[in-house]
Design an enzyme around this catalytic site. Structure first.
Site: not given
Length: 468
Positions: A107, A243, A245, A247
């Site tokens: 992340s 960010d 990833d 999400d």
């Protein structure tokens, strides 16, 4: 080797969302152990013979995915691989296919770390599921990675784009200019196509060949400056990013100001006519002050806690959602929006709130002004050991009024210890300290009637912490 002992000695631990740790600790055996333990922990509830895997753009992610696949092979589980896609794209496709999945991503955390996120066929795992993974005990042998081949399927990418292009028509964003701050986001090769299919003119910006750990709760001064410049130079109606990833969203309007994630979530929830919300204690009090919802449940920080709250809310309400201070939006109910069916996606998503807000008719800045004017800022002290954070918070919790007086705020009106230490002063100002669940960092959230007052409060809090 057995999964339980390998995991216990790995140095990898579950945080606010997924198992995180140093890349050096994600050895092939550790990756295999976590993957097998996950599969074993859900076999009593679900019948499956395949698990989907996807990754972010970190250099270590592909090797971790291969090790996960090698471990699952020993558990007689096949793997379908979707390559580099956003976490919600993987989760959405897997839920539709009634298939478990694993996302390899760190992340927003620092470059030397990575992580694993696990999803059951019905969605993101809870904290109880995490305990089941840690308790799983399966004996596996030495890994053979030489035969692991991961051909890429485009199914998750295509399904995620279709989720939103089917929700709107091809002229929805006609006349809109949208900038995509690509950096190293896992969704950077999806967003341009998605926004263009909805009619927007798209300008791609800031693509990086090196991984950049963008934190949507602690936007850097450099990215704040970039936003102002790009929005002005390219006459953008919206600047969109995420960010690592994909999400957690970052959205700026025509003024170039990045919108706080919880404010974005609030605007999205109003537009979706959400009845009941679950949201962490770190989110703005503007949520309750808006009077837009029949009920608001406050949780600990982390998507698993928000998801746990959905079970009770879905018993009473038909339109249930949640969001976090980082902007990740979790849709708990199937609902109708824009005359179309929108399926639930009970995991953090960056695209839904961005699309909903830009299609609301008014400028993003003017929409923000319709809300109760509460301002939240947040940042973190890096390289601040978790144990040190816990000890500090325990000490301050013994006499929160003394801490509040040191900040010049007088007596405490409300003291909440649900997640760290969150103190509300008599004048409504809020200061909240908590250890990060993903890295050795101390986070501070401050809320006040103006951004400048909130910033000053946060800086005073960090000064006191550094002096302690």
């Amino acid at each position: 080797m057995n999964t339980k002992s390998v995991i216990q000695s790995s140095g990898i631990a579950f945080g606010t969302s997924g198992a995180r740790g140093l890349v050096a600790d994600f050895t092939p055996e550790v990756c295999a152990a976590f993957s097998i333990a996950f599969a074993q922990s859900i076999t009593a509830e679900f019948a499956f013979n395949t698990i989907a895997i996807a990754i972010d753009n970190r250099p270590s992610s592909l090797d971790i995915a291969k090790a996960c696949a090698a471990g699952l092979k020993q558990f007689n589980i096949e793997v379908v691989y979707y390559g580099v896609v956003p976490t919600p794209a993987l989760a959405y496709t897997s839920i539709q296919d009634n298939m478990p999945c694993i996302m390899v991503t760190g992340s927003h955390i620092p470059f030397d770390r990575n992580g694993l996120k696990f999803y059951r066929p019905d969605g993101e795992i809870t904290k109880q599921d995490e305990l089941a993974i840690l308790a799983a005990d399966f004996v596996f042998s030495e890994l053979d990675l030489s035969g692991i081949d991961l051909p890429i399927s485009d199914k998750a990418k295509d399904a995620y784009i279709a989720r939103y292009t089917n929700l709107f028509n091809g002229e929805t964003l006609a006349g809109k200019r949208v900038g995509i701050y690509e950096h190293s986001s896992a969704g950077r090769d999806i967003y341009k196509s998605l926004f263009e299919q909805l009619g927007a003119e798209v300008i791609c910006l800031g693509r990086s060949d090196e991984f950049i750990p963008i934190d949507t709760e602690a936007v850097s001064d450099e990215d704040k400056h970039r936003s102002k410049v790009w929005v002005s130079d390219y006459h953008l109606d919206m600047l969109f990013s995420t960010d690592g990833d994909g999400d957690r969203p970052l959205v700026a309007g025509e003024d170039g100001e990045w919108l706080r994630g919880d404010i974005l979530g609030l605007l999205c929830s109003q537009a979706l006519s959400i009845e009941a919300l679950a949201t962490p204690v770190s989110c703005s009090t503007a949520i309750e002050l808006s009077g837009s919802f029949k009920t608001v449940t406050r949780t600990k920080i982390g998507s698993p806690y928000v998801i746990e709250a959905f079970a009770d809310l879905n018993k009473t309400y038909r339109r249930v959602a949640g969001f976090e201070a980082n902007g990740g939006y979790l849709l708990a109910s199937d609902l109708e929006f824009n005359g179309k069916a929108l399926k639930a996606l009970p995991t953090r998503d960056a695209v839904l709130p961005a699309l909903v807000v830009i299609t609301m008719g008014n400028s993003i800045a003017s929409l923000h002004k319709t809300l109760p004017q509460r301002f939240t800022v947040s940042d973190r002290l890096k390289d601040f050991a978790t144990e040190k954070s816990k000890a500090l918070i325990a000490e301050l919790s013994e006499n929160p009024n003394e801490f509040l007086n040191s900040l010049g705020l007088g007596e405490a009106k409300v003291v909440c210890k649900r997640d760290g230490l969150r103190i509300t002063a008599e004048n409504g100002d809020v200061v909240h300290l908590r250890p990060s669940g993903n890295a050795p960092e101390l986070r501070c959230y401050a809320e006040s009637n103006s951004e400048q007052e909130a910033l000053c409060l946060m800086n005073r809090a960090f000064t006191l912490v550094n002096q302690s």
